[in-house]
Design an enzyme around this catalytic site. Structure first.
Site, short mmCIF file in Angstrom:
data_model
loop_
_atom_site.label_atom_id
_atom_site.label_comp_id
_atom_site.label_asym_id
_atom_site.label_seq_id
_atom_site.Cartn_x
_atom_site.Cartn_y
_atom_site.Cartn_z
N GLU A 73 -8.97 5.09 -5.86
CA GLU A 73 -10.21 5.53 -5.23
C GLU A 73 -11.13 6.30 -6.18
OE1 GLU A 73 -10.68 8.80 -2.17
OE2 GLU A 73 -10.05 7.13 -0.90
N HIS A 95 -16.45 5.18 2.27
CA HIS A 95 -16.40 6.20 3.32
C HIS A 95 -17.78 6.53 3.85
CE1 HIS A 95 -12.79 6.51 0.83
NE2 HIS A 95 -12.19 6.62 1.99
N GLU A 123 0.70 12.39 -0.90
CA GLU A 123 0.84 13.48 0.07
C GLU A 123 2.28 13.84 0.35
OE1 GLU A 123 -2.07 11.57 3.11
OE2 GLU A 123 -0.24 11.98 4.23
N ASP A 150 0.82 -1.22 0.00
CA ASP A 150 0.00 0.00 0.00
C ASP A 150 0.85 1.26 0.00
OD1 ASP A 150 -2.50 -1.28 0.12
OD2 ASP A 150 -2.27 -1.62 2.28
N1 GLN Z 1 -4.68 -2.32 3.26
C1 GLN Z 1 -5.14 -1.18 3.95
C2 GLN Z 1 -6.57 -1.40 4.39
O1 GLN Z 1 -7.29 -2.04 3.69
C3 GLN Z 1 -5.09 0.03 3.07
C4 GLN Z 1 -5.67 1.21 3.74
C5 GLN Z 1 -5.32 2.52 3.10
O2 GLN Z 1 -4.77 2.55 2.04
N2 GLN Z 1 -5.64 3.60 3.73
O3 GLN Z 1 -7.00 -0.89 5.41
ZN ZN Z 2 -7.25 3.61 0.51
#
Ligand code: GLN
Ligand code: ZN
Length: 759
Positions: A669, A698, A609, A603
């Site tokens: 996303e 979300h 950012e 990830d």
């Molecule tokens: N693998 C993490 C999860 O599913 C990824 C979360 C993220 O990218 N914020 O929570």
């Molecule tokens: Zn994410």
């Protein structure tokens, strides 16, 4: 006597997160609003007193906020979106921040390149703005009643507009002619206080690369604001980068002083001449407001001497580089930290003493200090020396391995790899998967906490986690998902989990920093060379794999994300630290694949950012950030499929960089943007596979089958089915199983239907 010591702003959440607690009680209707107000007064008083006691001369009012100071600025300007117009007082304020039954909350986004988030103002030409100065004036008077004469902090009009969005189409800066008069009125209100008042206007937007159109607003704005009354000493501050273009303009306006960050904006040194020639005061940011290391006072003095060759000493003020909002309160609660490591650290309250001490030495000279002050200086020198040589930090073996690490990329190029992988893994087009985490149930949280506190044995804890994993897998199989995950029950947080197992990291007990509203984070502290003691995830993932005949995806956090969500040592370039993390991760990947794991996701939620504020620094960042992702996955064999996940959807300006990372599959996303934002992948001929989120996790809403079908069809308009994966748009850990189960079932159902259509 004037100490010429200055603090841009102070944290407000409370050293025991008192504000968080009372706010959450109020929101849960367990306490009345006057409890919140009472606490707020106490906190402000305490914070002012800390600063006064430390000898700080320029202490702020209006740096406090019940939620966010951009939101406060909206209230000051009456910039209230129509949907909230019926509401008043605290109901209005918190509804804007958090939404209510009838109205969605205002959007929230990251404050420059920090991990603080502000509320995005919604502006429109037809709105009428009018002044509400009550918070500002009241807080000033409140401080005065406590015996403290404060400077008044304001968010500058240019920054405010730059961070806003227009709900009617158009440029936010067009609205300056409506906003500036309100600031002018505010200044008139302030001048009625009938004494000389210092006003600090924060304009961090001016630390970015700005178009001329924006720079052109500086002179008219500050010519106006600087001439309204002669009992305001007006200071404009920028931070996080240099603001040379703006500084050159600001010095020609009637402001009293300018605040510059000399730590993150070294190039600010280039405009000292302009500042001196125009007789402006210089608020010199030399104590780091964003990181937690003890100041190297000898170094700071050297920097100040250099500055004072050009700017007369009497015009210099010693300051934090930015608001101390971005660091924790105090070391006094850190009972468990290693003594050495603790001696290298300095949180907000400790930094106050540093600012004061630097200013005393700089202005009075060492000889004139008290014995205690001289001792403090010697202590500071010693602990900085000790940090430079400590074996806790510096490990030759790690440094050599990282320096000579030669495997900079995986074997084989994408075309070759994907062919092998498709044959071996036999996944279908539009393969279904999730991003990794499943809902964190109360039971799983409790077990983790009990284990941490030593209240249950490892055996009990392991059993609890395995029960969770079993259930999680059983559900995924029942629902028909194709590439499974273990659900991440053992992880409190995607960075903390790895930090706790890697050498070179420590955790504070109470190092909380406000992220947004009442939400705080406790970033790990990277103090030394990083290495992996032993496998970090292999047992959990192989256990999960043993429970299913489907493919179990291994789950890691990438080097850049670990770096960006930690406090990073400042005695090495960030790129070096990131490389150390990458090397450690490459070992983990090798262990995973050798244990039979065929797909591994790395990830990089915070890859974007980490981008620098200034274009001139972007290339360099991209080079090492991509390098380190590639190093982390370099151990993966051709047949091991590497996924990555990124928590955003805007790839327009970074798409080539993302492609260079060379992941086999990326999940992103895009759920809220239909297929618009996906088009860039097609435009640049992006070859690797992509999992654009098909629904928004979300929100607690369960998306219907039809809705998801529609979304997948939109995706198929842009990219061929062979290139697409189907997944939610982020991890599911903040959701409840009641929402997640039907949502994922609908997602799988939608894919089944689509596959029939697209045979
Ligand atoms: N693998 C993490 C999860 O599913 C990824 C979360 C993220 O990218 N914020 O929570
Ligand atoms: Zn994410």
């Amino acid at each position: 006597m004037s100490t010429k010591s200055y603090v841009i702003g102070f944290p407000r959440i409370g050293e025991q997160r008192e504000l968080k607690k009372v706010l959450e009680e109020f929101w849960a209707k367990k306490s009345p609003f006057n409890k919140v107000e009472e606490l707020a007064s106490n906190l402000k008083k305490r914070h002012w007193e800390y600063q006064k006691k430390a000898g700080i001369e320029y202490i702020s009012s209006n740096d406090f906020s019940l939620y966010d100071n951009i939101l406060d600025t909206c209230i000051m300007l009456n910039a209230i979106p129509k949907r909230f117009k019926e509401l008043k007082g605290e109901e209005l304020y918190f509804s804007m921040a958090r939404g209510n039954k009838n109205c969605v909350a205002m959007e929230m986004t990251k404050w420059f390149n920090t991990n603080y988030h502000y509320i995005v103002p919604e502006l429109s030409l037809e709105d009428t703005y009018k002044l509400n100065a009550s918070k500002i004036i009241n807080e000033y008077n409140e401080a005065k009643q406590n015996g403290i004469k404060t400077k008044i902090n304001l968010i500058g009009p240019i920054t405010f507009l730059g961070l806003s969005k227009r709900v009617d189409d158009g440029d936010t800066f067009e609205l300056l002619s409506k906003i500036l008069p309100i600031y002018i009125e505010l200044f008139k209100e302030i001048s009625k206080l009938n004494e000389v008042v210092t006003v600090q206007i924060d304009e961090p937007l001016l630390s970015k690369d700005n178009e001329t159109k924006i720079l052109d607003l500086i002179k008219p704005t500050y010519n106006d604001l600087g001439t309204i009354t002669n009992n305001i000493k007006l200071i404009v501050t920028t931070y996080f980068e240099h603001s040379n273009e703006a500084t050159k303009l600001l010095v020609n306006t009637p402001i009293w002083g300018i605040g510059l960050d000399f730590l993150y904006g070294e190039k600010n040194l280039q405009t000292l001449k302009e500042i001196a020639n125009n007789n402006k005061k210089l608020i010199a940011g030399v104590v780091d407001g964003r990181n937690i290391w003890k100041n190297d006072i000898k170094n700071s003095l050297k920097l100040l001497e250099e500055i004072s060759i050009i700017v007369p000493k009497e015009d210099i003020y010693i300051s934090s580089s930015c608001s101390l909002l971005h660091i924790p309160y105090s070391l006094k609660y850190e009972k468990d930290l290693d003594k050495n490591i603790k001696s290298w650290l300095s949180f907000a309250i400790e930094k106050l003493d540093e600012i004061n001490l630097i200013s005393k030495i700089f202005f009075k000279g060492l000889e004139k200090l008290t014995i205690d002050e001289q001792k403090a200086f010697i202590e500071n020198i010693k602990s900085n020396e000790n940090r430079k040589t400590s074996e806790l930090i510096h490990n030759k073996k790690i440094q050599n391995r990282v320096k000579n690490f030669a495997k900079l990329k995986r074997d084989g190029d994408f075309e070759e790899r994907i062919k092998i992988q498709k044959e071996l893994l036999k996944y279908k087009d539009l393969a279904t998967t999730t991003i990794g985490s499943f809902p964190q149930t109360p039971e799983v949280r409790k077990s983790r906490q009990d284990f941490k506190k030593g209240e249950i044995s490892y055996e009990t804890y392991e059993k609890d986690m395995k029960v969770y994993i079993d259930d999680c897998i059983a559900f995924q199989e029942e629902c028909g998902l194709e590439v499974l995950v273990h659900g991440e029950p053992e992880r409190n947080d995607m960075v903390e989990y790895f930090g706790e197992q890697l050498n070179g990291f420590v955790f504070s007990l109470n190092g909380w920093v406000q992220s947004y509203g009442s939400r705080c984070v406790k970033p790990p502290i990277i103090f030394g060379d990083i290495s992996r003691e032993k496998p970090m995830t292999v047992d959990w993932i192989t256990y999960a794999q043993s429970k299913t005949s489907k493919i179990m995806k291994g789950m890691l956090t990438g080097p850049v994300t670990i770096l960006n969500w930690s406090f990073v040592r400042d005695d090495l370039p960030r790129s070096e630290v990131s490389k150390q993390i990458a090397v450690a991760l490459s070992d983990e990947i090798d262990d995973l694949q050798n244990a039979g794991i065929k797909i591994i996701q790395v990830d990089e939620a915070a890859f974007k950012e980490g981008y620098p504020l200034r274009k001139e620094n972007i290339k360099e960042y991209e080079i090492w950030a991509v390098r380190d992702f590639k190093i982390a996955v370099s151990s993966a064999k051709k047949q091991t499929q590497i996924h990555t996940h990124m928590c955003y959807s805007q790839f327009n300006d970074i798409i080539k960089t993302i492609e260079d990372m060379d992941a086999d599959v990326i999940s992103i996303e895009t759920a809220k943007s239909g297929n618009e934002l996906l088009k860039i992948f097609k435009q640049v001929g992006y070859k690797q596979e992509i999992g654009p989120g098909v629904y928004d996790i979300h929100s607690p809403r369960v998306p219907s089958v039809e809705e998801i079908i529609k979304q997948i069809k939109l995706l198929l308009e842009v990219l061929p089915k062979e290139q697409l994966w189907i997944n939610p748009d982020c991890g599911l850990k903040t959701r409840k199983y009641e929402e997640v189960k039907p949502s994922l079932k609908n997602m799988v159902e939608a894919v089944k239907i689509i596959r029939k259509d697209y045979k």
